[in-house]
Design a protein around this motif. Sequence first.
Motif, PDB file in Angstrom:
ATOM      1  N   UNK A   1       0.842  -1.195   0.000  1.00 28.05           N
ATOM      2  CA  UNK A   1       0.000   0.000   0.000  1.00 28.05           C
ATOM      3  C   UNK A   1       0.869   1.234   0.000  1.00 28.05           C
ATOM      4  N   UNK A   2       0.566   2.227  -0.808  1.00 28.65           N
ATOM      5  CA  UNK A   2       1.318   3.478  -0.810  1.00 28.65           C
ATOM      6  C   UNK A   2       0.722   4.438   0.201  1.00 28.65           C
ATOM      7  N   UNK A   3       1.534   5.424   0.598  1.00 28.89           N
ATOM      8  CA  UNK A   3       1.085   6.407   1.572  1.00 28.89           C
ATOM      9  C   UNK A   3       0.145   7.385   0.891  1.00 28.89           C
ATOM     10  N   UNK A   4      -1.047   7.635   1.460  1.00 30.88           N
ATOM     11  CA  UNK A   4      -1.940   8.622   0.864  1.00 30.88           C
ATOM     12  C   UNK A   4      -1.257   9.969   0.732  1.00 30.88           C
ATOM     13  N   UNK A  13       7.488  16.035  -4.575  1.00 32.13           N
ATOM     14  CA  UNK A  13       8.259  15.939  -5.810  1.00 32.13           C
ATOM     15  C   UNK A  13       9.640  15.359  -5.546  1.00 32.13           C
ATOM     16  N   UNK A  14      10.073  15.312  -4.279  1.00 26.08           N
ATOM     17  CA  UNK A  14      11.360  14.720  -3.937  1.00 26.08           C
ATOM     18  C   UNK A  14      11.204  13.338  -3.311  1.00 26.08           C
ATOM     19  N   UNK A  15      10.089  13.078  -2.654  1.00 31.29           N
ATOM     20  CA  UNK A  15       9.914  11.827  -1.926  1.00 31.29           C
ATOM     21  C   UNK A  15       8.654  11.128  -2.435  1.00 31.29           C
ATOM     22  N   UNK A  16       8.824   9.959  -3.041  1.00 25.86           N
ATOM     23  CA  UNK A  16       7.672   9.224  -3.575  1.00 25.86           C
ATOM     24  C   UNK A  16       6.859   8.648  -2.425  1.00 25.86           C
ATOM     25  N   UNK A  17       5.621   8.286  -2.706  1.00 28.25           N
ATOM     26  CA  UNK A  17       4.782   7.687  -1.683  1.00 28.25           C
ATOM     27  C   UNK A  17       5.341   6.341  -1.238  1.00 28.25           C
ATOM     28  N   UNK A  20       8.142   7.098   1.133  1.00 31.82           N
ATOM     29  CA  UNK A  20       7.587   7.598   2.393  1.00 31.82           C
ATOM     30  C   UNK A  20       7.060   6.446   3.242  1.00 31.82           C
ATOM     31  N   UNK A  21       6.344   5.522   2.604  1.00 32.15           N
ATOM     32  CA  UNK A  21       5.825   4.348   3.305  1.00 32.15           C
ATOM     33  C   UNK A  21       6.989   3.527   3.882  1.00 32.15           C
ATOM     34  N   UNK A  47      15.115   4.067   2.043  1.00 30.96           N
ATOM     35  CA  UNK A  47      14.529   3.209   3.066  1.00 30.96           C
ATOM     36  C   UNK A  47      14.206   1.827   2.537  1.00 30.96           C
ATOM     37  N   UNK A  48      13.831   1.717   1.271  1.00 23.52           N
ATOM     38  CA  UNK A  48      13.477   0.407   0.737  1.00 23.52           C
ATOM     39  C   UNK A  48      14.679  -0.532   0.734  1.00 23.52           C
TER      40      UNK A  48
END
Length: 375
Positions: A1-4, A13-17, A20-21, A47-48
């Motif tokens: 699930x992606x972050x809303x 624009x710098x950090x994708x969902x 962020x998740x 982080x991934x």
Amino acid sequence: MSVPAETATEDEHRLTQGEAFARIRLLRSPNVGPVSYRQLLARFGDARRALEALPEMDRSGKRRYSAAPASVVEDEIAAAKRAGARYLFHDSPDYPALLAQISGAPPILLYRGDIGLAARPCIAIVGARNASAAAVRLARTFAGELAAGGLSVVSGLARGIDGAAHEGSLPATIGVIASGIDIAYPPQHQGLQERIATEGLLLAEQPPGTQPRGRHFPSRNRIIAGLSQGTLVVEAAPKSGSLITARLAGEAGREVMAIPGSPLDARSQGCNLLIREGAMLVQSAADVIELVTGFDGIPRSLVREAAPAPFAYEDELADAEPADVEQLLTNAPVAWDELIRQSGSGAASVQLALLELELAGRLERGAGGKVRLAG
């Protein structure tokens, strides 16, 4: 699930969902704290990749390391959305610049309200929960005059001095809580907390739904001190959380101020002690404004002990090999730069060794960049 999108970040624009998740999941994983979180991002780039590498970094040999389940993060994000909160990451342009400078700055905050208040010059006002009526009135007056002077007033929503400081400075006030952003504590401040969230700014480091615990309050205090150019103690006993906040402010190189009181009143002894140790004696809001106007990072108060910067060698972590430092550690706290001297290893190698020990649950980090063996 992606972050809303509405809860993910102020800098999408710098950090994708997805990233962020992954960051939220990384920080909620076992034995990952603010310092190790930053070091993991520095070593693996995002982080991934850090989440993928975690099992190999726990060298305890006792179990296979498991990161926080994705479902836990999904539930947290849903709770944040229900509370009307947003996430603020350490590299967002809205992240408070002064807070980012402290050792162990929170990598992720949740907030409600006007984040722009944290970009203004901030003053923390703290003090006794069982404060005298005179001190409560004084805190409310100081806070109002500081807010009128263009400053944001920061406090911790506790009874007594904290509550008076918030009431006096609304809407130019920042409340930092030790619970989740959806938990009101103390319960009698539920209305005040909601006013701060809607008129001022409410900040929480803990995930939604977290009840306040004793260990959360020192963490909250470091945020209060870190946000602020200076911390003012209005009334406090010699052994109190307010003095901890003041000393954290001094450790961060911020101004420490105190209002003197009668030596016959135990609630004034903490302030008098701070002044004896080098805190600036103040008697009016004008004194406070004078001390922090044009603050250049060099406080006039002497209540300070510089802590080593744990992020000074982040760019070297990607290629570092862990040093052999475990035999130098005991259950007595020691500064990590002392481990560099005694081991003869580079800073990045020592940091990486400490990171692996922390992930294995064998290391505890304390204030001032000090570490010790867990247990």
